[in-house]
Write a protein that holds these residues in place. Sequence first.
Motif, short mmCIF file in Angstrom:
data_model
loop_
_atom_site.label_atom_id
_atom_site.label_comp_id
_atom_site.label_asym_id
_atom_site.label_seq_id
_atom_site.Cartn_x
_atom_site.Cartn_y
_atom_site.Cartn_z
N LEU A 180 -15.46 40.66 38.14
CA LEU A 180 -15.50 39.11 38.26
C LEU A 180 -14.40 38.76 37.53
N ILE A 198 -24.35 35.55 40.74
CA ILE A 198 -24.00 35.83 39.47
C ILE A 198 -22.79 35.04 39.25
N HIS A 199 -22.74 34.20 38.10
CA HIS A 199 -21.73 33.46 37.79
C HIS A 199 -20.55 33.96 36.85
N PHE A 200 -19.65 34.10 36.87
CA PHE A 200 -18.63 34.28 36.00
C PHE A 200 -17.50 33.02 35.41
N GLU A 209 -20.51 32.86 29.59
CA GLU A 209 -19.40 33.54 30.18
C GLU A 209 -19.66 34.04 31.44
N ILE A 210 -20.81 34.67 31.48
CA ILE A 210 -21.35 35.43 32.59
C ILE A 210 -23.00 35.08 32.38
N ARG A 223 -18.84 42.22 34.65
CA ARG A 223 -17.74 41.63 34.28
C ARG A 223 -16.39 41.85 34.44
N LEU A 276 -24.63 43.09 33.70
CA LEU A 276 -23.82 41.88 33.72
C LEU A 276 -22.18 42.43 33.19
#
Lengths: 395, 110
Positions: free
Chosen positions: A58, A122-124, A114-115, A55, A51
């Motif tokens: 993203l 994957i969500h940021f 945050e992530i 990061r 991640l």
Amino acid sequence: MLVSKNKAINSLLKSEKKSLFRFLTLYVAMIVFMILLLCAYYYQTQEKLMLSSQRATLFKYAFIHAKRLKVLHHFFDERVKYPRDPRFKSAIYDVEYKEIFSLLENKNIRFDKEIYIVDNHIHFLKSLDDYYLGTKYIVIEVLDDGIWREIIWKNIIGYGIIAFFVFLLFGLYLAKLFLKPMRDSIVLLDRFIKDTTHELNTPLSAILANIEMMDTDVMVEKNRSKLKRINIAAKTVSILYKDLTYLTLEQEKENHDEMIDLKALIKNRTEYFDILVQSKQLEYKLDLEEATMFVDKRKFTRVIDNLISNAIKYNKRAGLLIITLRPGELAIADTGIGIEENQIPFIFDRYIRFNQSEGGFGVGLSIVKKILDEYNIKIDIISKVNKGTKMVLKW
Amino acid sequence: MVRSLLLVSLLTCGLYAQDAFTRNCVACHQTLPATLQEMFKRYLLIYSSETNMKAGIKHYLRYPSKDISAMSDLFVDTYGIKKKSILSEKELDDAVDIYWDKYKVFGKLK
């Protein structure tokens, strides 16, 4: 000496087995828990590593998107087309987490992180200072290919199995160390008995031979009863001597199996024990049918001797000694003190004695079990405290 | 006399046929260079959500001040601060609700 030591080590006592089993169960549970804990830690670390590598990318996407939102905010509502990018999906949320617009495939948003990973995505999450179009949060979504996860699982399974076996071997070594003092004491006791037994042979043979040779007819009654008592004592020692000899020397001898007449053998042994039976004012109840068995006579005599000897030893004064012989079944019962139910599984262990009032080393039933196991003869113990014990042999 | 009464009645009815927002806000804002849409976007930039924004607007209308104005200093210095609103609570709520519904972003993006 080495052979007997190995033999002692290989044949674990039931109580030893129980201790070993408990230790290994606890140890295995502990190492499994420890390995699982390490695996979980490794998985989490690797996930965080992946991640953190995502990061930066993203964050760049979120920055680009924020700029586009700024432009859209300025031209709203002449322009209403939400900015799209082939590299990622996005969504915007207001300060109350209300969706303003979303292109996300997975709408499970965690505003506290945050992530994060959610269902192969994957969500940021980026928080804005200026709320363009009312946007407080920009969510950037990219697809998680899962390759990193496959690598992690392979590592976890591979190294986990290796670690498990390494720890298991270490555990077995520890268990051996743990049992060593117990084992050493048994070996020491065996050696002592072996040495002592050897010294008993000559005097005991002399006593028994001389008793047999004495002419009791010319004796006065007082001396005759004294001789009888000597005879009883000598025979008791003789049984013990035979057990110890068997245990330390004879059990390694080759078997001479033959078809034996059990009825005749039992009659012979009951006659041998007659004097002991009389001394305790016991009464024989024999119900013997014809039966045979293909076995080493010397060994099976040890079985019968021990069972009868125990039935006499632990019987009540003026009690009964019941021997029943049927084809395929032999039962020897007494009307004595009995054995407590929780002690029954351990009565065949060597040097285990539950009743200290009677003499002996606690080797008799250990010999019985060893011989019966050798010939696949099943033994059932039916016992009630203060009622008596019945040993049933089935073959 | 009758004619005058009729004219006043018609004007009054016409005026109340309009909604609270048009009646109380639009007329004055028409004279300003910044549109209501632009002002809405300024509020949005500060307050983000519906609840916050409505509360912010209502507070400003009740207690207008340069310090809490959403507009730039230049705009405030040029056109001044509005007078304190004397609208009833209900009238003010209705006007702000209509303002939000008219210019909100929700459902407009494509």
